[in-house]
Design an enzyme around this catalytic site. Structure first.
Site, PDB file in Angstrom:
ATOM      1  N   CYS A 110     -92.331  94.372  -0.213  1.00 44.93           N
ATOM      2  CA  CYS A 110     -92.440  94.415  -1.710  1.00 44.93           C
ATOM      3  C   CYS A 110     -93.710  93.856  -1.956  1.00 44.93           C
ATOM      4  CB  CYS A 110     -91.261  93.604  -2.317  1.00 44.93           C
ATOM      5  SG  CYS A 110     -91.083  93.349  -3.802  1.00 44.93           S
ATOM      6  N   CYS A 111     -94.098  92.797  -1.343  1.00 43.95           N
ATOM      7  CA  CYS A 111     -95.405  92.135  -1.857  1.00 43.95           C
ATOM      8  C   CYS A 111     -96.604  93.198  -1.522  1.00 43.95           C
ATOM      9  CB  CYS A 111     -95.867  90.904  -0.978  1.00 43.95           C
ATOM     10  SG  CYS A 111     -94.883  89.419  -1.567  1.00 43.95           S
ATOM     11  N   CYS A 196     -89.119  85.457  -7.352  1.00 46.76           N
ATOM     12  CA  CYS A 196     -89.270  84.759  -5.900  1.00 46.76           C
ATOM     13  C   CYS A 196     -90.308  83.377  -6.260  1.00 46.76           C
ATOM     14  CB  CYS A 196     -90.538  85.486  -5.546  1.00 46.76           C
ATOM     15  SG  CYS A 196     -89.694  87.048  -4.912  1.00 46.76           S
ATOM     16  N   CYS A 221     -98.235  86.001   0.722  1.00 44.69           N
ATOM     17  CA  CYS A 221     -97.937  87.342   0.308  1.00 44.69           C
ATOM     18  C   CYS A 221     -98.752  88.557   0.874  1.00 44.69           C
ATOM     19  CB  CYS A 221     -97.943  87.241  -1.215  1.00 44.69           C
ATOM     20  SG  CYS A 221     -99.658  86.840  -1.996  1.00 44.69           S
TER      21      CYS A 221
HETATM   22  S1  SF4 Z   1     -93.596  87.892  -5.039  1.00 45.54           S
HETATM   23 FE1  SF4 Z   1     -91.359  88.867  -4.924  1.00 45.54          FE
HETATM   24  S2  SF4 Z   1     -91.338  90.589  -6.423  1.00 45.54           S
HETATM   25 FE2  SF4 Z   1     -93.269  89.607  -6.035  1.00 45.54          FE
HETATM   26  S3  SF4 Z   1     -94.319  91.284  -4.980  1.00 45.54           S
HETATM   27 FE3  SF4 Z   1     -93.509  89.748  -3.571  1.00 45.54          FE
HETATM   28  S4  SF4 Z   1     -91.446  89.878  -3.000  1.00 45.54           S
HETATM   29 FE4  SF4 Z   1     -91.898  91.414  -4.590  1.00 45.54          FE
END
Ligand code: SF4
Length: 255
Positions: A110-111, A196, A221
Site C-alpha cells: 500500500c505504501c 495508520c 514506509c
Molecule cells: S501509511 Fe497506511 S494508508 Fe498510507 S500508504 Fe502506507 S499503508 Fe497505505
C-alpha cells in the site's frame, strides 16, 4: 547565541548550500511540525526549493487543510502528488481497502503504491531532495545524517533537522508563529495516513503512533532507503521477544 539560534543558523546554511550546489532541489513535506519549520525557513528566505507533499488519498482532513493554511500564510501552493488511480483500484479490489493491517507485506505494498511510486515521479529531474526527519524520532533514525546519498533515486538527500530535538521544533514554531497541523494538539506527534496513525501516550516513541500494530524495526514506509535498504535496526533478542508478543496481540490491537 543560544542553542536554538545556532541550529537555525546551521539549518539556513544547509538550505543555502543545497540551493548553491544541488539545484534543482525539492522538499518532501508531510506537513508535520518538523516540515513546517523547514517550510517557514525556505519560504521566508524565498529559496528556490520546490515543496511537495504525497497526497496518498488516506490523509486526515486536518492535514489536507494545511495546504490551504500554507497558501494563506506564505502565498505558496504546495504541489500534491497522488497515486496512480489504477494501481489503487487494483490493490483495493484484490486485497481490500484496509488490507495493510493484515501483514507487513500488504502494508508495504500500500505504501509503495500510495507513497513510493508518487515520490519517484516527484523527484524526477531533481538533483537533491530534502526531508524533515530527525534522529530522535525513532529507533530507525538514530544514525540519520544531515547529508546522505539516496542510491534508489540517484541523488543527494538532506535531513537538515537531523540534530534538532522535538522541543526545539516546537520552540521554533511558537517563537515564529508558524502554522501547524492541529492533530499535534490531539496527541499526534507524527503525521501520516489516517488509518495508520494514532495519538501516542506520554513517554512513548515519537513514531509509536505509526503502524502501531507492527514491530518497531519495520516502521518505515519505503520512502527512506539507505544503501539500497530500508532503514531498520538490527533485530535484537529483546526485539524478537517483543515481536512475538506483538504478533500474538496483533489481532486484538487492530481497529
Ligand atoms: S501509511 Fe497506511 S494508508 Fe498510507 S500508504 Fe502506507 S499503508 Fe497505505
Amino acid at each position: 547565541m543560544d542553542h536554538l539560534t545556532d541550529l537555525i543558523t546551521a539549518t539556513q546554511a544547509t538550505l543555502r548550500r543545497i540551493v548553491d550546489e544541488f539545484s534543482p532541489a525539492v522538499f518532501a513535506s508531510s506537513m508535520a511540525a518538523e516540515d513546517m519549520v523547514l517550510t517557514d525557513l525556505i519560504l521566508r528566505a524565498a529559496l528556490p526549493i520546490g515543496i511537495f507533499t504525497l497526497d496518498t488519498g488516506r490523509l486526515h482532513a486536518e492535514t489536507l487543510e494545511m495546504l490551504v493554511r500554507i497558501k494563506e500564510t506564505y502565498g505558496y501552493q504546495v504541489t500534491a502528488w497522488q497515486p496512480e488511480p489504477q494501481a489503487v483500484q487494483n490493490y483495493v479490489r484484490q486485497h481490500g481497502l484496509n488490507a495493510f493491517y493484515e501483514s507487513v507485506e500488504l502494508r508495504h505494498e500500500c505504501c509503495r503504491i500510495r507513497k513510493v511510486e508518487p515520490l519517484k515521479r516527484a523527484l524526477a529531474g531533481q538533483r537533491a531532495w530534502i526531508t524533515g526527519q530527525r534522529r530522535s524520532q525513532s529507533v530507525t533514525r538514530t544514525t540519520l545524517a544531515i547529508q546522505e546519498y539516496d542510491a534508489t533515486h540517484g541523488m543527494a538527500k538532506f535531513n537538515p533537522l537531523a540534530e534538532w530535538s522535538e522541543q526545539e521544533v516546537w520552540d521554533y514554531i511558537r517563537a515564529r508563529n508558524v502554522p501547524y497541523n492541529p492533530l499535534h494538539d490531539r496527541g499526534y506527534r507524527s503525521i501520516g495516513c489516517e488509518p495508520c496513525t494514532r495519538p501516542v501516550q506520554p513517554g512513548e516513541d515519537v513514531r509509536a503512533g505509526r503502524w502501531w500494530w507492527e514491530n518497531p524495526e519495520s516502521k518505515e514506509c519505503g520512502l527512506h532507503v539507505v544503501d539500497g535498504k530500508l532503514t531498520r535496526i538490527k533485530k535484537t533478542a529483546a526485539a524478537a521477544t517483543a515481536g512475538a508478543a506483538s504478533e500474538s496481540t496483533s489481532n486484538r490491537d487492530k481497529p
